[in-house]
Design a protein around this motif. Structure first.
Motif, mmCIF file in Angstrom:
data_model
loop_
_atom_site.group_PDB
_atom_site.id
_atom_site.type_symbol
_atom_site.label_atom_id
_atom_site.label_comp_id
_atom_site.label_asym_id
_atom_site.label_seq_id
_atom_site.Cartn_x
_atom_site.Cartn_y
_atom_site.Cartn_z
ATOM 1 N N GLU A 108 0.636 -0.933 0.185
ATOM 2 C CA GLU A 108 -0.009 -0.396 0.248
ATOM 3 C C GLU A 108 1.001 1.180 0.318
ATOM 4 N N VAL A 109 1.778 1.608 0.458
ATOM 5 C CA VAL A 109 2.633 2.491 0.420
ATOM 6 C C VAL A 109 3.539 2.539 -0.720
ATOM 7 N N LEU A 110 4.195 1.290 -1.392
ATOM 8 C CA LEU A 110 4.342 1.578 -2.661
ATOM 9 C C LEU A 110 3.409 2.146 -3.819
ATOM 10 N N SER A 111 1.949 2.071 -3.760
ATOM 11 C CA SER A 111 0.668 2.340 -4.570
ATOM 12 C C SER A 111 0.738 3.761 -3.722
ATOM 13 N N SER A 112 0.583 3.747 -2.962
ATOM 14 C CA SER A 112 0.322 5.614 -2.119
ATOM 15 C C SER A 112 1.932 6.519 -2.910
ATOM 16 N N LEU A 113 2.886 6.085 -3.182
ATOM 17 C CA LEU A 113 3.706 6.437 -3.612
ATOM 18 C C LEU A 113 3.985 7.023 -5.722
ATOM 19 N N ALA A 114 3.465 6.042 -5.683
ATOM 20 C CA ALA A 114 3.782 5.734 -7.406
ATOM 21 C C ALA A 114 1.793 7.008 -7.352
#
Length: 498
Positions: A139-145
């Motif tokens: 979820e963190v990586l998706s939020s960064l994208a």
């Protein structure tokens, strides 16, 4: 606007410029700062991640058999004692977990489900273990994208995305654990459900396992909300091309439903019908518009004609999906095509920090906090001593990626071949080249999917375009009628160009 965005992104390949940071809004600012921090301290972050993984899984059976204990969290010991592993090496351990063994086999944290691979490795679906906190990392990586895209394409939060997303059926292992595709797991997650307001498709339509009913409902809802749509996409380019093809074949019935405000009986799923009923209302003007636009037979720029506020397409167009680039440009009228994130069933890898770059220039910056990454130089023996750490890869060289994850995959060969294209701060950027195991092989010749793509493009340019035709998609077939044997593209779809 798109052309201006593309022309100003070159400087961002090394660091996110101060002007971009200044234009960002909260919480995007914090996410961009996190990207800068992670990519500036790659080696230190990777060292910490490995120590965390080894420390928490020290009592797991697999690491114990490798000779590691709780104090062995350093790289040198890890490299000396833990071998490079394939799925076949891990299969006996995975099978025990799938059959109900709850002892700490690969991980000391309980395995909560398995993600099934897409079957691109010799047609075999693999089971990838997942632990509870893995979803938070993803979820963190998706939020960064999302934050990166928000900076380059401002205002996306003010509208919705028409994304064609499809869940597949889940199964249960003999031990009662869920096994499902990675994307299905994402769509069923609470994080995705909390963001459902950002999409035109209701959750019931996305989760409907009947692909035909799901497509019909998602397209209908996208048409009803056409003035809210700011981005159009799917996970892979092929799915978006097929969605446009679905509109070509079914626009008359879709228009009829919109005119009457009644959903076609072909959609029988009660939850889908209930969800669509909230959105669908009689709209004779919209029905007439759809009839007028789609009956012309000219599908050039259909995306921006039907969804006029669309700022970009959001689909993966790397690897084998590159064959759909020209088709998507034709349907969209040349909108930017964003391939924002690189992920797999094993773990999420990284981001495209230049989301408006041309499709052929897409590179991903691996985020060092998601897993521990090593790289096997292509052409070298599969030996633990040959692996290179993330911070020490060489520009221009090809590598097979090897991961160690929190869920207990240790020095696991993912099978993706990547090429280093440069660096963002201290973080290497990679272009996806191919799957290691996906090769055409006949008469001792080896041809990968990138070479096949280039051959089709050359043939299309030389033979078809001058005749007003273009290839929509293709596959390949073996020709052994004459010696030497060879492969040739098989072309199931082609169209006349406008």
């Amino acid at each position: 606007m798109a052309a201006k965005g593309i022309s100003t992104i070159g400087a961002a390949s090394r660091s996110l410029s101060s002007s971009l940071m200044a234009a960002a809004k909260e919480p995007d600012v914090e996410n961009l700062r996190l990207i800068e921090e992670l990519t500036s301290n790659v080696d230190a972050v990777q060292e910490r991640v490995l120590a965390e993984i080894l420390g928490r899984n020290a009592d797991a059976e697999y690491l114990d058999k490798c000779g590691l204990d709780a104090s062995d969290t350093d790289r040198a010991t890890f490299r000396a004692k833990v071998p490079v592993a394939s799925y076949d090496d891990l299969k006996p351990y995975v099978k025990r977990i799938a059959n109900g063994d709850r002892s700490p086999i690969l991980s000391t944290h309980p395995i909560i489900e398995f993600l099934t691979s897409s079957g691109t490795s010799a047609g075999e679906r693999k089971l990838m273990p997942i632990v509870t906190d893995e979803m938070a990392r993803r979820e963190v990586l998706s939020s960064l994208a999302t934050s990166v895209l928000n900076v380059y394409v401002p205002g996306l939060h003010t509208g919705k995305g028409l994304y064609f997303l499809f869940a597949r059926s889940e199964t249960k292992t003999p031990g009662g654990l869920t096994a499902q595709p990675a994307l299905t797991s994402v769509y069923k997650s609470e994080h995705f459900k909390r963001r459902a307001y950002a999409y035109t498709s209701p959750m019931a339509a996305i989760l409907c396992e009947d692909a035909s009913q799901s497509m019909y409902a998602q397209m209908l809802c996208g048409l009803c909300q056409r003035h809210d749509v700011l981005r159009v996409g799917a996970v892979f380019a092929a799915a978006l091309v097929r969605a446009i093809r679905f509109l070509q074949l079914n626009w008359a019935q879709l228009a009829a439903d919109i005119e009457t405000g009644e959903l076609n009986p072909r959609v029988t799923d009660p939850s889908v019908r209930e969800a669509v009923a909230v959105i669908l209302r009689p709209d004779a003007e919209l029905a007439e518009f759809i009839d007028r636009e789609c009956s012309r037979g000219d599908w050039t720029g259909i995306v921006t004609r039907v969804w006029p506020k669309t700022k970009c397409l959001n689909v993966v167009v790397t690897g084998v999906m590159a064959q759909y680039i020209l088709t998507l440009q034709y349907y969209s009228g040349g909108l930017p095509i964003v391939s924002g994130m690189y992920a797999s069933s094993e773990c999420f890898f990284g981001l495209n920090l230049r989301p408006l770059c041309g499709p052929s220039e897409v590179s991903y910056t691996i985020m060092p906090n998601t897993a521990y990454f090593e790289f096997l130089p292509v052409g070298e023996a599969v030996d633990a001593s040959n692996l290179v750490e993330l911070a020490r890869v060489e520009d221009g060289r090809e590598y097979e990626v090897v991961v160690t994850t929190y869920a207990g995959l240790n020095r696991y060969r993912v099978g993706d071949v990547l090429c280093v294209t440069g660096f963002h701060n201290a973080a290497p950027q990679f272009r996806f080249v191919r799957r290691q195991s996906v090769l055409l092989s006949i008469e001792a010749d080896k041809t990968d999917e990138a070479e096949l793509q280039r051959a089709v493009e050359r043939a299309s340019s030389a033979l078809l375009r001058r005749r007003g035709a273009s290839i929509v998609e293709y596959t390949s077939r073996a020709c052994t009628e004459r010696v030497p044997g060879h492969f040739s593209p098989a072309l199931p779809h082609w169209t006349l160009a406008p």
